[in-house]
Design an enzyme around this catalytic site. Structure first.
Site, PDB file in Angstrom:
ATOM      1  CG  ASP A   9      -1.921   1.164   1.173  1.00  0.00           C
ATOM      2  OD1 ASP A   9      -2.741   1.188   0.226  1.00  0.00           O
ATOM      3  OD2 ASP A   9      -1.898   2.057   2.044  1.00  0.00           O
ATOM      4  CB  SER A  10       0.241   4.735  -0.974  1.00  0.00           C
ATOM      5  OG  SER A  10      -0.982   4.845  -0.264  1.00  0.00           O
ATOM      6  CE1 TYR A  41       3.061   6.001  -3.327  1.00  0.00           C
ATOM      7  CE2 TYR A  41       2.088   4.226  -4.618  1.00  0.00           C
ATOM      8  CZ  TYR A  41       3.154   4.752  -3.919  1.00  0.00           C
ATOM      9  OH  TYR A  41       4.311   4.028  -3.832  1.00  0.00           O
ATOM     10  N   GLY A  42      -2.780   9.315  -3.803  1.00  0.00           N
ATOM     11  CA  GLY A  42      -4.102   9.637  -4.350  1.00  0.00           C
ATOM     12  C   GLY A  42      -4.165  10.808  -5.303  1.00  0.00           C
ATOM     13  CB  CYS A  72      -2.808   0.725  -2.732  1.00  0.00           C
ATOM     14  SG  CYS A  72      -2.835   2.489  -3.095  1.00  0.00           S
ATOM     15  CG  ASN A  73      -9.161   0.829  -3.952  1.00  0.00           C
ATOM     16  OD1 ASN A  73      -9.934   0.156  -4.611  1.00  0.00           O
ATOM     17  ND2 ASN A  73      -9.050   0.686  -2.641  1.00  0.00           N
ATOM     18  CD  GLU A 157      -1.558   7.989   5.880  1.00  0.00           C
ATOM     19  OE1 GLU A 157      -0.437   8.247   6.334  1.00  0.00           O
ATOM     20  OE2 GLU A 157      -1.858   6.891   5.379  1.00  0.00           O
ATOM     21  CB  CYS A 191      -9.905   4.687  -0.385  1.00  0.00           C
ATOM     22  SG  CYS A 191      -8.378   5.246   0.405  1.00  0.00           S
ATOM     23  CB  THR A 192      -6.941   0.136   1.604  1.00  0.00           C
ATOM     24  OG1 THR A 192      -5.912   1.061   1.241  1.00  0.00           O
ATOM     25  CG2 THR A 192      -7.139  -0.849   0.478  1.00  0.00           C
ATOM     26  CG  HIS A 193      -6.023   5.316   4.042  1.00  0.00           C
ATOM     27  ND1 HIS A 193      -5.276   4.760   3.042  1.00  0.00           N
ATOM     28  CD2 HIS A 193      -5.151   5.957   4.860  1.00  0.00           C
ATOM     29  CE1 HIS A 193      -4.006   5.071   3.244  1.00  0.00           C
ATOM     30  NE2 HIS A 193      -3.902   5.788   4.339  1.00  0.00           N
TER      31      HIS A 193
HETATM   32  N1  DGL Z   1      -5.036   3.596   0.482  1.00  0.00           N
HETATM   33  C1  DGL Z   1      -4.930   4.077  -0.864  1.00  0.00           C
HETATM   34  C2  DGL Z   1      -6.096   3.578  -1.725  1.00  0.00           C
HETATM   35  O1  DGL Z   1      -6.667   2.573  -1.446  1.00  0.00           O
HETATM   36  C3  DGL Z   1      -4.860   5.570  -1.020  1.00  0.00           C
HETATM   37  C4  DGL Z   1      -4.015   6.341  -0.111  1.00  0.00           C
HETATM   38  C5  DGL Z   1      -3.178   7.367  -0.819  1.00  0.00           C
HETATM   39  O2  DGL Z   1      -3.725   8.378  -1.317  1.00  0.00           O
HETATM   40  O3  DGL Z   1      -1.981   7.147  -0.845  1.00  0.00           O
HETATM   41  O4  DGL Z   1      -6.448   4.155  -2.705  1.00  0.00           O
END
Ligand code: DGL
Length: 272
Positions: A9-10, A41-42, A72-73, A157, A191-193
């Protein structure tokens, strides 16, 4: 040679997926890598997300992993296809890299009765249009409504996901989504968050709407994949162990990862 299953994941979000995978498949050895030094990463471009993700995938390969899950999506939306189609065939034809979008879209039809599904994710995931494209392949009758929520990952975060600030941004984006169609009956957290925001999301979501998180879906899909691909399963170490790795500071990772993992985490630093 056997190796761990790599989970990428990011940052911390993939830990919500790893948790469910370990519940479903506790016998394997896992290595989790969070690219915290370069997260989020988003909001990054295709090229950047692809380069960062590829570097992390190559790190997993250098550790002996034959199977890597992009939990990570954003990475799944912006890097997976190029890695699968271009890089693996050239440099690592026997390795496998899987994402989270396809397994999620495969089962999404089970949740909706109105055939109207809302998707929330990072700007990268939403603008890529990956979800509507993939859903149309499996469920052409489903109408997809999307909303990018760029503030949700930073709130999580920074441990602000219970705050009044979180209320504001959660309500705003859910209103934007549900205003598109009042018959949306399924909300996919793409989104995994976002599972960390679940309580807040429930507060601002009509009670008739089913909220779908990906962790369990990905875990079941991985179990099924390993059954269908004994040649890949055969390369996965079964030592019931988990190693945590981060590209940023380990103390910081250990502290924040606890929120996602629910238990103490001891990470190792990785230089890419
Ligand atoms: N957890 C990441 C996802 O599922 C996104 C987090 C990020 O923006 O890095 O998309």
């Amino acid at each position: 040679m056997k190796g761990s299953i790599g989970i990428f994941d990011s940052g911390y979000g993939g830990l919500t997926v790893l948790k469910e995978i370990v519940k479903e498949l506790p016998q394997y050895s896992y290595q989790y890598l969070g690219d915290n030094a370069r997260a989020p990463y988003g909001s990054r471009s295709y090229e950047t997300v692809y380069q960062y993700t590829l570097q992390c995938v190559e790190w997993f390969f250098s550790q002996g992993c034959s199977l890597v899950i992009l939990a990570c999506n954003t990475a799944s939306a912006k890097a997976l296809r190029t890695i699968q189609q271009k890089d693996l065939s050239k440099t690592a034809p026997n390795k496998r890299v899987l994402g989270v979008i396809r397994p999620t879209t495969e089962v999404l039809g089970q949740y909706t009765h109105t055939n109207k599904v809302g998707i929330v994710g990072t700007s990268g995931t939403i603008l890529s249009n990956s979800y509507p494209i993939e859903i149309a392949k499996f469920f052409p009758d489903i109408k997809v409504y999307q909303e990018a929520c760029p503030m949700w990952v930073p709130l999580i975060e920074n441990n602000e996901y219970y705050s009044a600030g979180a209320d504001y941004f959660v309500e705003k984006h859910l209103q934007n989504l549900f205003n598109q169609d009042k018959d949306i009956d399924t909300l996919l957290l793409a989104c995994t968050h976002y599972p960390l925001l679940l309580e807040k999301l429930q507060q601002f979501t009509p009670s008739s709407v089913t909220i779908v998180s990906q962790g369990e879906i990905i875990a079941k899909s991985l179990a099924d994949y390993l059954k269908r691909h004994p040649e890949v399963e055969d390369k996965c170490l079964q030592t019931a162990s988990i190693g945590f790795y981060t590209t940023d500071d380990t103390t910081d990772f250990n502290n924040k990862a606890t929120i996602f993992w629910g238990d103490k985490v001891h990470s190792n630093h990785v230089v890419l």
